[in-house]
Scaffold this motif. Structure first.
Motif, PDB file in Angstrom:
ATOM      1  N   GLN A  15       0.811  -1.215   0.000  1.00 26.71           N
ATOM      2  CA  GLN A  15       0.000   0.000   0.000  1.00 26.71           C
ATOM      3  C   GLN A  15       0.845   1.266   0.000  1.00 26.71           C
ATOM      4  O   GLN A  15       0.440   2.269  -0.584  1.00 26.71           O
ATOM      5  N   HIS A  16       2.014   1.225   0.612  1.00 27.55           N
ATOM      6  CA  HIS A  16       2.841   2.425   0.664  1.00 27.55           C
ATOM      7  C   HIS A  16       3.438   2.785  -0.695  1.00 27.55           C
ATOM      8  O   HIS A  16       4.039   3.856  -0.843  1.00 27.55           O
ATOM      9  N   ASP A  17       3.284   1.918  -1.704  1.00 19.39           N
ATOM     10  CA  ASP A  17       3.713   2.231  -3.066  1.00 19.39           C
ATOM     11  C   ASP A  17       2.547   2.634  -3.965  1.00 19.39           C
ATOM     12  O   ASP A  17       2.705   2.743  -5.179  1.00 19.39           O
ATOM     13  N   ILE A  18       1.380   2.858  -3.372  1.00 21.03           N
ATOM     14  CA  ILE A  18       0.193   3.241  -4.131  1.00 21.03           C
ATOM     15  C   ILE A  18      -0.326   4.566  -3.584  1.00 21.03           C
ATOM     16  O   ILE A  18      -0.584   4.695  -2.391  1.00 21.03           O
ATOM     17  N   ILE A  19      -0.471   5.529  -4.464  1.00 21.65           N
ATOM     18  CA  ILE A  19      -1.006   6.832  -4.086  1.00 21.65           C
ATOM     19  C   ILE A  19      -2.301   7.035  -4.850  1.00 21.65           C
ATOM     20  O   ILE A  19      -2.317   6.992  -6.078  1.00 21.65           O
ATOM     21  N   ILE A  20      -3.373   7.223  -4.113  1.00 20.45           N
ATOM     22  CA  ILE A  20      -4.677   7.459  -4.736  1.00 20.45           C
ATOM     23  C   ILE A  20      -4.776   8.970  -4.941  1.00 20.45           C
ATOM     24  O   ILE A  20      -5.248   9.705  -4.078  1.00 20.45           O
ATOM     25  N   ALA A  21      -4.317   9.423  -6.091  1.00 17.99           N
ATOM     26  CA  ALA A  21      -4.131  10.851  -6.348  1.00 17.99           C
ATOM     27  C   ALA A  21      -5.435  11.635  -6.393  1.00 17.99           C
ATOM     28  O   ALA A  21      -5.416  12.842  -6.191  1.00 17.99           O
ATOM     29  N   TYR A  22      -6.542  10.964  -6.626  1.00 17.64           N
ATOM     30  CA  TYR A  22      -7.822  11.680  -6.693  1.00 17.64           C
ATOM     31  C   TYR A  22      -8.455  11.861  -5.313  1.00 17.64           C
ATOM     32  O   TYR A  22      -9.552  12.402  -5.190  1.00 17.64           O
ATOM     33  N   ARG A  23      -7.768  11.439  -4.263  1.00 19.14           N
ATOM     34  CA  ARG A  23      -8.202  11.650  -2.880  1.00 19.14           C
ATOM     35  C   ARG A  23      -7.221  12.589  -2.189  1.00 19.14           C
ATOM     36  O   ARG A  23      -6.054  12.662  -2.571  1.00 19.14           O
ATOM     37  N   THR A  24      -7.673  13.265  -1.149  1.00 17.22           N
ATOM     38  CA  THR A  24      -6.789  14.172  -0.418  1.00 17.22           C
ATOM     39  C   THR A  24      -5.695  13.368   0.289  1.00 17.22           C
ATOM     40  O   THR A  24      -5.900  12.189   0.596  1.00 17.22           O
ATOM     41  N   PRO A  25      -4.554  13.997   0.575  1.00 12.35           N
ATOM     42  CA  PRO A  25      -3.503  13.278   1.301  1.00 12.35           C
ATOM     43  C   PRO A  25      -3.994  12.716   2.636  1.00 12.35           C
ATOM     44  O   PRO A  25      -3.593  11.620   3.030  1.00 12.35           O
ATOM     45  N   GLU A  26      -4.859  13.431   3.323  1.00 20.94           N
ATOM     46  CA  GLU A  26      -5.395  12.944   4.595  1.00 20.94           C
ATOM     47  C   GLU A  26      -6.233  11.678   4.391  1.00 20.94           C
ATOM     48  O   GLU A  26      -6.116  10.717   5.148  1.00 20.94           O
ATOM     49  N   ASP A  27      -7.101  11.708   3.353  1.00 18.18           N
ATOM     50  CA  ASP A  27      -7.928  10.522   3.067  1.00 18.18           C
ATOM     51  C   ASP A  27      -7.059   9.322   2.710  1.00 18.18           C
ATOM     52  O   ASP A  27      -7.356   8.197   3.103  1.00 18.18           O
ATOM     53  N   ARG A  28      -5.987   9.551   1.974  1.00 22.07           N
ATOM     54  CA  ARG A  28      -5.092   8.461   1.568  1.00 22.07           C
ATOM     55  C   ARG A  28      -4.525   7.763   2.807  1.00 22.07           C
ATOM     56  O   ARG A  28      -4.488   6.531   2.869  1.00 22.07           O
ATOM     57  N   LEU A  29      -4.085   8.553   3.757  1.00 21.90           N
ATOM     58  CA  LEU A  29      -3.499   7.990   4.969  1.00 21.90           C
ATOM     59  C   LEU A  29      -4.536   7.234   5.786  1.00 21.90           C
ATOM     60  O   LEU A  29      -4.249   6.148   6.319  1.00 21.90           O
ATOM     61  N   ILE A  30      -5.744   7.790   5.908  1.00 22.92           N
ATOM     62  CA  ILE A  30      -6.814   7.114   6.639  1.00 22.92           C
ATOM     63  C   ILE A  30      -7.105   5.758   6.008  1.00 22.92           C
ATOM     64  O   ILE A  30      -7.357   4.768   6.701  1.00 22.92           O
ATOM     65  N   MET A  31      -7.053   5.698   4.681  1.00 27.89           N
ATOM     66  CA  MET A  31      -7.331   4.463   3.941  1.00 27.89           C
ATOM     67  C   MET A  31      -6.149   3.495   3.979  1.00 27.89           C
ATOM     68  O   MET A  31      -6.261   2.367   3.518  1.00 27.89           O
ATOM     69  N   GLY A  32      -4.990   3.932   4.488  1.00 30.72           N
ATOM     70  CA  GLY A  32      -3.830   3.056   4.605  1.00 30.72           C
ATOM     71  C   GLY A  32      -2.877   3.122   3.422  1.00 30.72           C
ATOM     72  O   GLY A  32      -1.972   2.305   3.315  1.00 30.72           O
ATOM     73  N   PHE A  33      -3.078   4.098   2.523  1.00 30.29           N
ATOM     74  CA  PHE A  33      -2.212   4.237   1.354  1.00 30.29           C
ATOM     75  C   PHE A  33      -1.195   5.344   1.605  1.00 30.29           C
ATOM     76  O   PHE A  33      -1.292   6.094   2.569  1.00 30.29           O
ATOM     77  N   ALA A  34      -0.238   5.457   0.693  1.00 27.83           N
ATOM     78  CA  ALA A  34       0.770   6.510   0.801  1.00 27.83           C
ATOM     79  C   ALA A  34       0.101   7.875   0.720  1.00 27.83           C
ATOM     80  O   ALA A  34      -0.789   8.085  -0.096  1.00 27.83           O
ATOM     81  N   GLY A  35       0.536   8.789   1.581  1.00 30.94           N
ATOM     82  CA  GLY A  35      -0.025  10.145   1.577  1.00 30.94           C
ATOM     83  C   GLY A  35       0.551  11.001   0.471  1.00 30.94           C
ATOM     84  O   GLY A  35      -0.116  11.816  -0.115  1.00 30.94           O
ATOM     85  N   VAL A  36       1.823  10.793   0.183  1.00 27.94           N
ATOM     86  CA  VAL A  36       2.479  11.552  -0.885  1.00 27.94           C
ATOM     87  C   VAL A  36       3.319  10.618  -1.708  1.00 27.94           C
ATOM     88  O   VAL A  36       3.788   9.627  -1.309  1.00 27.94           O
TER      89      VAL A  36
END
Length: 111
Positions: free
Chosen positions: A90-111
């Motif tokens: 998960q830390h190698d996946i950034i969901i760019a269409y979500r805010t950095p905060e949402d990404r972290l809550i979801m368990g993905f990379a924030g940046v």
């Protein structure tokens, strides 16, 4: 094979698989567009449904600094889930269409 080469190959395989299932209605082609020099990968719908022109991106994923940046995900199965099922952390996946905060809550990379 280094990780970046593996990631490129994996992404091409996943996106190519999306083109296998045709649309049920209309004459719509699902196309892949791979820019391997800039590491930009797209799946685009193009065609006609009755008298309506259909054109637009279904998926866009860029590889930036060795991570998958999911810019657009119009799939039912979720590109991040498909990547994780193939062993991408998960830390190698950034969901760019979500805010950095949402990404972290979801368990993905924030940046």
């Amino acid at each position: 094979m280094d990780r970046l080469t593996q990631y490129r190959q994996l992404l091409r395989e996943i996106l190519t698989e999306l083109t296998v299932v045709p649309f049920a209605h209309g004459e719509i082609e699902i196309q892949t567009v791979f820019d391997t020099e800039q590491d930009r990968y797209l799946v685009v719908n193009a065609g006609w449904k009755r008298n309506d022109r259909i054109y637009g991106p279904l998926v866009q994923v860029d590889i930036i600094d060795g991570k998958f940046w999911v810019q657009r995900d119009g799939t039912e199965d979720s590109i991040p889930v498909m990547l994780m099922e193939q062993g991408v952390p998960q830390h190698d996946i950034i969901i760019a269409y979500r805010t950095p905060e949402d990404r972290l809550i979801m368990g993905f990379a924030g940046v």
